[in-house]
Motif scaffolding. Structure first.
Motif, PDB file in Angstrom:
ATOM      1  N   SER A   1       0.831  -1.207   0.000  1.00 15.55           N
ATOM      2  CA  SER A   1       0.000   0.000   0.000  1.00 15.55           C
ATOM      3  C   SER A   1       0.865   1.257   0.000  1.00 15.55           C
ATOM      4  O   SER A   1       0.575   2.222  -0.712  1.00 15.55           O
ATOM      5  CB  SER A   1      -0.914  -0.017   1.230  1.00 15.55           C
ATOM      6  OG  SER A   1      -1.579   1.189   1.382  1.00 15.55           O
TER       7      SER A   1
ATOM      8  N   ASP B   1       1.083   4.288  -2.654  1.00 13.18           N
ATOM      9  CA  ASP B   1       0.968   5.674  -2.192  1.00 13.18           C
ATOM     10  C   ASP B   1       2.088   6.550  -2.742  1.00 13.18           C
ATOM     11  O   ASP B   1       1.857   7.686  -3.157  1.00 13.18           O
ATOM     12  CB  ASP B   1       0.980   5.744  -0.661  1.00 13.18           C
ATOM     13  CG  ASP B   1      -0.315   5.262  -0.032  1.00 13.18           C
ATOM     14  OD1 ASP B   1      -1.315   5.105  -0.759  1.00 13.18           O
ATOM     15  OD2 ASP B   1      -0.336   5.061   1.193  1.00 13.18           O
TER      16      ASP B   1
ATOM     17  N   LYS C   1      -6.348   9.294  -2.289  1.00 15.82           N
ATOM     18  CA  LYS C   1      -5.334   9.033  -1.261  1.00 15.82           C
ATOM     19  C   LYS C   1      -5.424  10.027  -0.112  1.00 15.82           C
ATOM     20  O   LYS C   1      -5.308   9.672   1.050  1.00 15.82           O
ATOM     21  CB  LYS C   1      -3.926   9.086  -1.870  1.00 15.82           C
ATOM     22  CG  LYS C   1      -2.820   8.886  -0.839  1.00 15.82           C
ATOM     23  CD  LYS C   1      -1.451   9.081  -1.449  1.00 15.82           C
ATOM     24  CE  LYS C   1      -0.355   8.866  -0.439  1.00 15.82           C
ATOM     25  NZ  LYS C   1      -0.291   9.889   0.578  1.00 15.82           N
TER      26      LYS C   1
ATOM     27  N   THR D   1     -15.255   0.631  -0.739  1.00 20.11           N
ATOM     28  CA  THR D   1     -14.169   0.533  -1.719  1.00 20.11           C
ATOM     29  C   THR D   1     -14.206  -0.803  -2.455  1.00 20.11           C
ATOM     30  O   THR D   1     -14.076  -0.852  -3.678  1.00 20.11           O
ATOM     31  CB  THR D   1     -12.804   0.715  -1.029  1.00 20.11           C
ATOM     32  OG1 THR D   1     -12.780   1.994  -0.392  1.00 20.11           O
ATOM     33  CG2 THR D   1     -11.663   0.623  -2.011  1.00 20.11           C
TER      34      THR D   1
ATOM     35  N   GLN E   1      -4.859   2.873  -6.325  1.00 18.21           N
ATOM     36  CA  GLN E   1      -5.020   3.609  -5.074  1.00 18.21           C
ATOM     37  C   GLN E   1      -6.206   3.083  -4.273  1.00 18.21           C
ATOM     38  O   GLN E   1      -6.169   3.076  -3.042  1.00 18.21           O
ATOM     39  CB  GLN E   1      -5.170   5.111  -5.339  1.00 18.21           C
ATOM     40  CG  GLN E   1      -5.071   5.945  -4.084  1.00 18.21           C
ATOM     41  CD  GLN E   1      -3.763   5.742  -3.327  1.00 18.21           C
ATOM     42  OE1 GLN E   1      -2.695   5.749  -3.925  1.00 18.21           O
ATOM     43  NE2 GLN E   1      -3.840   5.546  -2.019  1.00 18.21           N
TER      44      GLN E   1
ATOM     45  N   GLN F   1      -6.016   1.893  -0.495  1.00 21.34           N
ATOM     46  CA  GLN F   1      -6.918   2.398   0.547  1.00 21.34           C
ATOM     47  C   GLN F   1      -7.628   1.240   1.239  1.00 21.34           C
ATOM     48  O   GLN F   1      -7.772   1.246   2.468  1.00 21.34           O
ATOM     49  CB  GLN F   1      -7.938   3.364  -0.049  1.00 21.34           C
ATOM     50  CG  GLN F   1      -7.360   4.657  -0.598  1.00 21.34           C
ATOM     51  CD  GLN F   1      -6.588   5.447   0.439  1.00 21.34           C
ATOM     52  OE1 GLN F   1      -5.383   5.595   0.337  1.00 21.34           O
ATOM     53  NE2 GLN F   1      -7.269   5.952   1.431  1.00 21.34           N
TER      54      GLN F   1
ATOM     55  N   TYR G   1      -7.724   0.523   5.192  1.00 23.48           N
ATOM     56  CA  TYR G   1      -8.985   0.441   5.942  1.00 23.48           C
ATOM     57  C   TYR G   1      -9.080  -0.888   6.686  1.00 23.48           C
ATOM     58  O   TYR G   1      -9.517  -0.935   7.841  1.00 23.48           O
ATOM     59  CB  TYR G   1     -10.189   0.590   5.016  1.00 23.48           C
ATOM     60  CG  TYR G   1     -10.272   1.903   4.287  1.00 23.48           C
ATOM     61  CD1 TYR G   1      -9.895   3.102   4.889  1.00 23.48           C
ATOM     62  CD2 TYR G   1     -10.734   1.964   2.977  1.00 23.48           C
ATOM     63  CE1 TYR G   1      -9.966   4.306   4.213  1.00 23.48           C
ATOM     64  CE2 TYR G   1     -10.817   3.162   2.292  1.00 23.48           C
ATOM     65  CZ  TYR G   1     -10.429   4.329   2.912  1.00 23.48           C
ATOM     66  OH  TYR G   1     -10.517   5.516   2.230  1.00 23.48           O
TER      67      TYR G   1
ATOM     68  N   ILE H   1      -3.368   6.563   7.712  1.00 17.75           N
ATOM     69  CA  ILE H   1      -4.459   7.208   6.967  1.00 17.75           C
ATOM     70  C   ILE H   1      -4.545   8.684   7.332  1.00 17.75           C
ATOM     71  O   ILE H   1      -4.700   9.544   6.462  1.00 17.75           O
ATOM     72  CB  ILE H   1      -5.798   6.483   7.232  1.00 17.75           C
ATOM     73  CG1 ILE H   1      -5.743   5.081   6.621  1.00 17.75           C
ATOM     74  CG2 ILE H   1      -6.957   7.272   6.650  1.00 17.75           C
ATOM     75  CD1 ILE H   1      -6.952   4.234   6.887  1.00 17.75           C
TER      76      ILE H   1
END
Length: 197
Positions: free
Chosen positions: A8, A12, A76, A103, A165, A169, A173, A187
């Motif tokens: 992740s 990012d 993001k 998502t 992305q 995310q 999460y 986050i």
């Protein structure tokens, strides 16, 4: 979970690089637009055409690129519009669960659908003919216009970067929901570090 969070983070970083490039595109768009306006009026005064359809279309292409390359960056940083009357009062775990479900059920399928729906028209724009052979690019119908294939390809690029992305995310999460250490801070760091121009 650590490997997923590292994955992740890599997405990012890629999103930051792509999103940051839009500031250069904004400057280019303004410069081309300024030139087009000045060239139109100065050209009328001296009786010479100083601008062209290619420059006008270039301005349109650059404007489109700002949005195409900015979608993942906005996601993001959580800079998208939210109407969260109830959400704001929920715990971080409840928010993460809702964001994860949204998502996975809506964001990722939307990106996949966008890629699937635009893939064939983009190939046609590059010259794919119905018989499977290749012809010439799609060109603007305006005189001195630009090829349309490169800007249409950016639609797929936008969906791919948004998909990546969205996956990043979803991982974050899930980490928050599972109570993984420092996941909430990751986050919140994304949201707080939005550069103010």
């Amino acid at each position: 979970m650590r490997a997923l969070l590292n994955f992740s983070r890599a997405i990012d970083k890629f999103t930051e690089i792509v999103g940051s490039s839009t500031s250069i595109i904004v400057l280019l768009t303004v410069a081309v637009g300024f030139y087009n306006v000045v060239a139109r009026y100065v050209g009328r005064l001296i009786g010479i055409q100083l601008s062209s359809n290619a420059l006008i279309e270039l301005q349109w292409y650059l404007f489109s690129l700002m949005f195409f390359l900015g979608f993942a960056y906005i996601l993001k940083h959580g800079a998208n519009v939210r109407v969260d009357f109830y959400y704001a009062n929920w715990t971080k775990k409840q928010q993460a669960l809702l964001d994860f479900v949204g998502t996975v059920l809506f964001g990722i399928p939307f990106c996949l659908l966008g890629i699937a729906v635009t893939f064939h028209p983009v190939l046609q724009s590059w010259g794919l003919l119905p018989d499977g052979s290749w012809g010439s690019w799609e060109i603007s119908p305006d005189a001195d216009g630009l090829p349309r294939a490169p800007i249409k390809t950016m639609i797929i690029v936008a969906f791919v970067t948004l998909l990546l992305q969205s996956i990043a995310q979803a991982i974050k999460y899930l980490a928050v929901y599972k109570g993984y250490p420092h996941a909430v801070e990751i986050i919140e760091e994304d949201i707080e570090n939005i550069p103010i121009e």
